[in-house]
Design a protein around this motif. Structure first.
Motif, PDB file in Angstrom:
ATOM      1  N   ASP A 186      24.688   2.123   0.006  1.00 34.50           N
ATOM      2  CA  ASP A 186      24.222   2.832  -1.027  1.00 34.50           C
ATOM      3  C   ASP A 186      23.971   4.013  -1.642  1.00 34.50           C
ATOM      4  O   ASP A 186      24.604   4.173  -2.798  1.00 34.50           O
ATOM      5  N   GLU A 187      23.090   4.375  -0.283  1.00 34.39           N
ATOM      6  CA  GLU A 187      22.392   5.840  -0.823  1.00 34.39           C
ATOM      7  C   GLU A 187      23.798   7.674  -0.177  1.00 34.39           C
ATOM      8  O   GLU A 187      24.172   8.208   0.171  1.00 34.39           O
ATOM      9  N   LEU A 188      24.613   6.843   0.592  1.00 39.02           N
ATOM     10  CA  LEU A 188      25.837   7.451   1.251  1.00 39.02           C
ATOM     11  C   LEU A 188      27.125   7.795   0.063  1.00 39.02           C
ATOM     12  O   LEU A 188      27.354   8.704   0.708  1.00 39.02           O
ATOM     13  N   ILE A 189      27.344   6.566  -0.338  1.00 38.39           N
ATOM     14  CA  ILE A 189      28.381   6.996  -0.920  1.00 38.39           C
ATOM     15  C   ILE A 189      28.147   6.852  -2.097  1.00 38.39           C
ATOM     16  O   ILE A 189      27.676   6.376  -3.297  1.00 38.39           O
ATOM     17  N   VAL A 190      28.453   8.637  -2.870  1.00 37.58           N
ATOM     18  CA  VAL A 190      28.138   8.896  -4.269  1.00 37.58           C
ATOM     19  C   VAL A 190      29.394   8.314  -5.038  1.00 37.58           C
ATOM     20  O   VAL A 190      28.814   8.191  -6.435  1.00 37.58           O
ATOM     21  N   GLN A 191      30.798   8.383  -5.132  1.00 38.63           N
ATOM     22  CA  GLN A 191      31.662   7.607  -6.163  1.00 38.63           C
ATOM     23  C   GLN A 191      32.303   6.714  -5.338  1.00 38.63           C
ATOM     24  O   GLN A 191      32.757   6.803  -4.587  1.00 38.63           O
TER      25      GLN A 191
END
Length: 191
Positions: A186-191
């Motif tokens: 969840d920290e890696l996916i921006v949108q």
């Protein structure tokens, strides 16, 4: 049969091996044959390879590499724990002056092929390039990009979630298990 996900998860940067496990030149050629099939920027295919499973050449290559920057108290694998084989990835500057991302693609492909064979490895970019080029008598038009170290892993490496603000540096515990912090999805996916 392993899935791609299985191979990726099993593919850690191993730094200690059972050096007595022999890797044949034919196995190294198979890994290059696999890497040859990967994408290449502009399909230029500017990479060449030096294969070594010979103990004398292995020692020469090993002496030009730096191991595990985050492990301050460790100078690299001891005799008996060193890789059984090496693939030196070269850029042929008569074809292209810039590999773009080709060297990373082939290095990862070589390691995934190695994992499928029950092997493991480590991609090393911290190389005494001038010395290695001289010692291996590499023509001036071929520039050393990476060295992929290969062998039968003799260490355990585990992934663990990196907490926000946590330290990204890998480490070893008292049992010499190698811990590799990874950022959460969840920290890696921006949108």
């Amino acid at each position: 049969m392993d899935t791609v996900r299985d191979l990726v998860v099993k593919n850690r940067s191993y730094r200690r091996f059972d050096e007595s496990h022999v890797i044949s030149r034919e196995e190294l050629v198979e890994l290059i044959s696999l890497a040859r099939c990967t994408a290449s920027a502009g399909n230029r295919q500017p990479l060449k390879y030096i294969l070594s499973a010979d103990p004398k050449t292995n020692d020469l290559i090993f002496s030009c590499l730096a191991w595990a920057a985050y492990l301050d108290d460790w100078d690299g694998p001891a005799p008996g724990e060193r890789p059984s084989a090496y693939i030196t990835i070269l850029l042929d500057e008569t074809i292209s002056k810039d590999p773009l991302c080709d060297d990373g693609i082939v290095a990862q492909t070589i390691l995934l092929g190695a994992v499928e064979k029950g092997l493991g490895g480590c991609i090393i970019a911290s190389i005494q390039r001038e010395r290695l080029a001289r010692d291996l008598e590499i023509p001036e038009s071929l520039k050393i990009r990476l060295v992929v170290c290969l062998g039968k892993p003799s260490e355990e490496a585990v992934l663990e979630d990196l907490e926000p603000g946590g330290d990204i540096r890998y480490w070893r515990d008292e049992k010499c298990i190698h811990h590799v912090p990874k950022r959460k999805l969840d920290e890696l996916i921006v949108q």
